[in-house]
Design an enzyme around this catalytic site. Sequence first.
Site, PDB file in Angstrom:
ATOM      1  N   GLY A 236       0.882  -1.499   0.158  1.00 18.50           N
ATOM      2  CA  GLY A 236      -0.271   0.180  -0.130  1.00 18.50           C
ATOM      3  C   GLY A 236       0.878   1.338  -0.372  1.00 18.50           C
ATOM      4  O   GLY A 236       1.843   1.417   0.494  1.00 18.50           O
ATOM      5  N   GLY A 238       2.093   5.870   1.409  1.00 15.53           N
ATOM      6  CA  GLY A 238       1.845   6.329   2.321  1.00 15.53           C
ATOM      7  C   GLY A 238       2.836   5.588   3.268  1.00 15.53           C
ATOM      8  O   GLY A 238       4.356   4.985   3.304  1.00 15.53           O
ATOM      9  N   CYS A 264       5.827  -5.649   1.362  1.00 15.54           N
ATOM     10  CA  CYS A 264       5.655  -4.391   1.316  1.00 15.54           C
ATOM     11  C   CYS A 264       5.302  -3.340   2.132  1.00 15.54           C
ATOM     12  O   CYS A 264       5.536  -3.314   3.077  1.00 15.54           O
ATOM     13  CB  CYS A 264       5.352  -4.168  -0.213  1.00 15.54           C
ATOM     14  SG  CYS A 264       5.719  -2.076  -0.897  1.00 15.54           S
ATOM     15  N   HIS A 354       7.957  -7.214  -4.015  1.00 12.74           N
ATOM     16  CA  HIS A 354       6.682  -7.989  -4.269  1.00 12.74           C
ATOM     17  C   HIS A 354       6.348 -10.207  -4.885  1.00 12.74           C
ATOM     18  O   HIS A 354       6.443  -9.685  -6.407  1.00 12.74           O
ATOM     19  CB  HIS A 354       6.129  -6.984  -4.880  1.00 12.74           C
ATOM     20  CG  HIS A 354       5.640  -6.390  -5.157  1.00 12.74           C
ATOM     21  ND1 HIS A 354       3.808  -5.640  -4.139  1.00 12.74           N
ATOM     22  CD2 HIS A 354       6.444  -4.619  -4.495  1.00 12.74           C
ATOM     23  CE1 HIS A 354       3.721  -4.720  -3.553  1.00 12.74           C
ATOM     24  NE2 HIS A 354       5.075  -4.053  -3.577  1.00 12.74           N
ATOM     25  N   GLU A 356       4.621 -12.136  -5.538  1.00 13.13           N
ATOM     26  CA  GLU A 356       3.022 -11.836  -7.165  1.00 13.13           C
ATOM     27  C   GLU A 356       3.889 -11.904  -7.971  1.00 13.13           C
ATOM     28  O   GLU A 356       3.280 -12.132  -9.013  1.00 13.13           O
ATOM     29  CB  GLU A 356       1.723 -11.999  -5.987  1.00 13.13           C
ATOM     30  CG  GLU A 356       2.318 -10.116  -6.251  1.00 13.13           C
ATOM     31  CD  GLU A 356       2.615  -9.077  -5.961  1.00 13.13           C
ATOM     32  OE1 GLU A 356       3.287  -7.550  -6.810  1.00 13.13           O
ATOM     33  OE2 GLU A 356       3.446  -9.528  -5.094  1.00 13.13           O
TER      34      GLU A 356
END
Length: 380
Positions: A236, A238, A264, A354, A356
């Site tokens: 995500g 921020g 992450c 990541h 995926e």
Amino acid sequence: MTTSTRGADKVPAVLVLEDGRIFRGRAYGAVGETFGEAVFSTGMTGYQETLTDPSYHRQVVVMTAPHVGNTGVNDEDAESKRIWVSGYVVRDPARVPSNWRSRRTLDEELAAQGVVGISGVDTRALTRHLRERGAMRVGIFSGNALPDEGTMLAEVRQAPEMQGADLSAEVATKEAYVVPAQGEKKFTVAAVDLGIKGMTPYRMAERGIEVHVLPATATVDDVYAVNPDGVFFSNGPGDPATADHAVSVMRGVLERGTPLFGICFGNQILGRALGFGTYKLKYGHRGINQPVQDRTTGKVEVTAHNHGFAVDAPLDKASDTPFGRAEVSHVCLNDNVVEGLQLLDKPAFSVQYHPEAAAGPHDAAYLFDRFVSLMEGQRA
């Protein structure tokens, strides 16, 4: 952001960095103005997955590969329902896409979704500047009546910074949904959506996992209402220092000892839950060619990254935490940034990159099998 789309490729455009550096080019995608954090991605493929990754929310992505848009845009490879980048910077956009799955050009897709971009920029010089000076705020301005340079720079410096930004709730699902297991259902996983990519629950579903994707606002009670065998915390956007709610929920999961996996942003949340700090990287890791060593096996993986923050944890020893001993399980070989954590006394681990990786590489796909093994062990 203000946009229009007519005849964008002939319209002048200007990119202004907050330190005053200016690059000139042509409009690409929508015409107007946009602001965000300037970051660069080193991937030579997978631009559609990059654009639709919610982790890029409020970021202006500079592509280091010189040719972008060669394969157009299709209806299968998006990681979410929309483009999330706030702006896009390319050097040499493809004139005509060439791929049997292409449905439209990248320029058309950017324009249709109101994403302001710029082409004809020396992206190598821009990337070198960001490596030396660090990621910073940026604005892209295009149109036949551009403001003067002083006005554009002032607007860029008024834009919000990424440090201190709490963005997960802006990109996460508002309603829970289920991704069914493929074939025989073996496990149920509650996945807390902090900006999840579509391929992530798919990778779990391939392994017989029914995935209940929950909003970022989900509570511990919401997580356990689905009777999970494991809990997952997604990537995500921020600053993880703002994610107090997610940290509280993760601590509730750790207290119960349920198998836990984070990716992450989820890795940063685990770091905070264990008592480690986080910090902003100078220019971050973004792209599909980052070497990471799995310290549990010694294997070096080529991995996909998208993060501007990292966990501050000791690399040379295990640490005592409120949930038992923890150690750094993965490390980036370029700069020794923490790329993974694992608990030694509870079934919990996370990685900063990541696995995926829809556009590849797939060296780290085994981590989903490791999650399955944790759930099998817990059940046994």
